[in-house]
Motif scaffolding. Structure first.
Motif, PDB file in Angstrom:
ATOM      1  N   ILE A   1       0.770  -1.276  -0.103  1.00 59.38           N
ATOM      2  CA  ILE A   1      -0.199  -0.040   0.020  1.00 59.38           C
ATOM      3  C   ILE A   1       0.952   1.266  -0.115  1.00 59.38           C
ATOM      4  CG2 ILE A   1      -1.845   1.159   1.218  1.00 59.38           C
ATOM      5  CD1 ILE A   1      -2.669  -1.538   0.226  1.00 59.38           C
TER       6      ILE A   1
ATOM      7  N   GLN B   1      -6.743   5.424   3.816  1.00 61.08           N
ATOM      8  CA  GLN B   1      -7.645   4.821   2.901  1.00 61.08           C
ATOM      9  C   GLN B   1      -7.813   3.638   2.429  1.00 61.08           C
ATOM     10  OE1 GLN B   1      -7.189   6.968  -0.877  1.00 61.08           O
ATOM     11  NE2 GLN B   1      -8.369   5.831  -2.029  1.00 61.08           N
ATOM     12  N   ALA B   2      -6.907   2.851   2.676  1.00 56.72           N
ATOM     13  CA  ALA B   2      -6.839   1.024   2.465  1.00 56.72           C
ATOM     14  C   ALA B   2      -7.700   0.403   3.340  1.00 56.72           C
ATOM     15  CB  ALA B   2      -5.593   0.743   1.796  1.00 56.72           C
ATOM     16  N   ARG B   3      -7.579   0.815   4.818  1.00 56.85           N
ATOM     17  CA  ARG B   3      -7.713   0.260   5.855  1.00 56.85           C
ATOM     18  C   ARG B   3      -9.321  -0.320   5.765  1.00 56.85           C
ATOM     19  NH1 ARG B   3      -6.698   1.632  12.301  1.00 56.85           N
ATOM     20  NH2 ARG B   3      -8.165  -0.222  12.998  1.00 56.85           N
TER      21      ARG B   3
ATOM     22  N   ASN C   1     -11.636  -0.975  -5.447  1.00 57.82           N
ATOM     23  CA  ASN C   1     -11.674  -0.050  -4.415  1.00 57.82           C
ATOM     24  C   ASN C   1     -10.115   0.074  -3.889  1.00 57.82           C
ATOM     25  OD1 ASN C   1     -14.115   0.968  -4.642  1.00 57.82           O
ATOM     26  ND2 ASN C   1     -14.960  -0.564  -3.013  1.00 57.82           N
ATOM     27  N   LEU C   2      -9.466  -1.048  -3.870  1.00 58.96           N
ATOM     28  CA  LEU C   2      -7.995  -1.156  -3.542  1.00 58.96           C
ATOM     29  C   LEU C   2      -7.072  -0.448  -4.440  1.00 58.96           C
ATOM     30  CD1 LEU C   2      -6.389  -2.104  -0.679  1.00 58.96           C
ATOM     31  CD2 LEU C   2      -5.907  -4.126  -2.015  1.00 58.96           C
TER      32      LEU C   2
ATOM     33  N   THR D   1      -4.655   2.656  -4.214  1.00 55.97           N
ATOM     34  CA  THR D   1      -4.081   2.655  -2.969  1.00 55.97           C
ATOM     35  C   THR D   1      -2.867   1.899  -3.061  1.00 55.97           C
ATOM     36  OG1 THR D   1      -4.912   1.003  -1.870  1.00 55.97           O
ATOM     37  CG2 THR D   1      -6.051   2.728  -1.825  1.00 55.97           C
ATOM     38  N   ILE D   2      -2.619   1.085  -4.086  1.00 56.39           N
ATOM     39  CA  ILE D   2      -1.571   0.043  -4.024  1.00 56.39           C
ATOM     40  C   ILE D   2      -0.406   0.616  -5.003  1.00 56.39           C
ATOM     41  CG2 ILE D   2      -2.769  -1.972  -3.558  1.00 56.39           C
ATOM     42  CD1 ILE D   2      -2.681  -2.626  -6.628  1.00 56.39           C
TER      43      ILE D   2
ATOM     44  N   TYR E   1      -0.938  -6.164  -7.823  1.00 55.96           N
ATOM     45  CA  TYR E   1      -1.514  -7.184  -6.927  1.00 55.96           C
ATOM     46  C   TYR E   1      -0.949  -8.598  -7.093  1.00 55.96           C
ATOM     47  CZ  TYR E   1      -5.425  -9.239  -4.296  1.00 55.96           C
ATOM     48  OH  TYR E   1      -6.151  -9.745  -3.193  1.00 55.96           O
TER      49      TYR E   1
END
Length: 421
Positions: free
Chosen positions: A148, A155-157, A215-216, A219-220, A224
């Motif tokens: 992240i 934001q990712a949490r 949604n993730l 933020t990365i 992935y």
């Protein structure tokens, strides 16, 4: 310093501050988790896998692990991942530093194509239930490394939290857990196990999974990285097999801050964070195993496992009275016994290998852990197989037995857990 250099410094400082300021998830599970990636030279994959089986057997039988699985990557058979859990960080460090572990790792080294990639951490979300043997050959494991962007951790949490809440409801999800990677606060690991390929495919297609990935994504900071593995069945004896009449106990309370009257006891197995169960002792029902079964003791602290077998016609009260008398013995110099059995029973408590003497066996002792304590040990000790009869399981340190009642009664019953043919 140029303007461009100053800007780069400011960005670097901001990133570091963001990492340090990133909020920690509430951690109610204090166990130590570890994900270790193993990369073999392709020609050495099969031989290396056998060494990993030995490592798993050691970790579960003497290395203090409460879970240890070997997984092989689908489509890339020379790549493996190890997933292990220990009751706390000290137990994990003791496992890594033990001579037995180092000896097995030395056998791995010439077969590796890259150094072991070890990522210790803690459970941040989800759960890791006990592994099931049912249809293990069909299970699919997915280990995902998440990087992240430091400034986007907040934001990712909630996205990660929602995924952890939604995934266990999918059919065939056996494990869904999010782990930290100590000490990097913006890197995480998702550990997921599915009953089979169909369950995994269904999970990937679920709307909540699609929403999670969508949604993730902003933020990365890296692709992935989801890697698919087959869970490798343990091909060596791996801990207590309760189906065939073994039993597992907690030998010393888990943790470092317990008073002696709690620490120096034998308990049923329990998980960190759970209330400490009622200890075994004189007034508690005996532990039951099958004739020929074993006792697996998860040791935490200055303890050494010792087993005494009752003689024919000897009652439990008789046996305890005999052990009480032994605890009060002194040598010719008036020195009180330090150990109930084994080498150097009187005088200074020394470390090193240990074994029963002929006199110990004549008295009735049938098993002794192979290493003296102190120093403290954080490992799992597996007794020899115990024939039909009654036993006393106790700590070999005289003071623990004598002043703390660190013992448990044990029945090896030939009628218990009979195998079906």
């Amino acid at each position: 310093m140029t303007k461009t250099q100053r800007s780069l410094v400011y960005l670097l400082v901001a990133a570091i501050l963001a990492i340090l300021a990133a909020p920690a998830w509430g951690q109610t599970d204090t166990r130590q988790y570890a994900v270790t990636y193993v990369d073999f030279k392709p020609a050495d994959a099969k031989a290396g896998a056998r060494v990993l089986d030995d490592l798993a057997a050691h970790a579960l039988s003497r290395g203090g692990a409460v879970r240890f699985q070997v997984m092989q990557q689908v489509g890339r058979p020379n790549l493996f991942v190890l997933f292990g859990i220990w009751n706390h960080a000290l137990a994990y460090e003791a496992y890594k530093s033990s001579l037995a572990t180092q000896s097995i790792l030395a056998r791995l080294t010439p077969r590796l194509g890259a150094p072991l990639d070890e990522r210790p951490g803690n459970l941040l979300g989800g759960s890791v239930p006990s592994p099931t043997r049912h249809a293990a050959a069909r299970q699919i494991a997915v280990i995902t490394h998440l990087d992240i962007i430091p400034t986007f951790v907040d934001q990712a949490r909630p996205v990660l939290d929602k995924y952890m809440a939604d995934s266990p409801g999918d059919p065939g999800v056996l494990t869904s857990a999010m782990l930290s990677w100590t000490p990097t606060t913006n890197h995480f690991q998702l550990v997921e196990v599915f009953a089979d390929q169909r369950a995994y495919d269904s999970h990937l297609s679920a709307q909540h999974t699609v929403d999670f990935r969508t949604n993730l994504q902003p933020t990365i900071g890296a692709p992935y990285d989801a890697r698919v593995y087959k869970v490798r069945p343990c091909s060596r004896p791996c801990g207590a097999d309760t189906r065939h009449g073994d039993a597992a106990v907690q030998f010393g309370a888990i943790g470092q801050d317990q008073p002696a009257e709690i620490e120096d006891r034998i308990y049923p197995t329990y998980t960190v964070g759970d209330p400490i169960p009622t200890r075994y002792g004189r007034d508690q029902p005996p532990i039951e195993i099958a004739a020929g079964g074993r006792v697996l003791s998860r040791i935490d602290g200055n303890h050494q496992v010792l087993v005494y077998r009752l003689h024919k016609g000897e009652t439990r009260d008789d046996a305890l009275a005999k052990l009480d008398a032994r605890a009060l013995e002194t040598n010719a110099d008036g020195v009180l016994r330090g150990r109930m059995a084994g080498q150097n029973g009187f005088g200074a408590i020394t470390t090193g290998p240990d074994q029963l003497t002929a006199q110990d066996r004549d008295l009735g002792f049938v098993y002794l852990g192979e290493t003296k304590v102190p120093p403290p040990t954080f490992e799992t000790d597996t007794s020899s197989r115990l024939g039909a009869g009654q036993y006393v399981l106790l700590c070999n340190l005289r003071s623990h037995y004598d002043t703390r009642d660190m013992f448990a009664l044990l029945d090896a019953n030939p009628k218990k857990h009979k195998r079906k043919h």
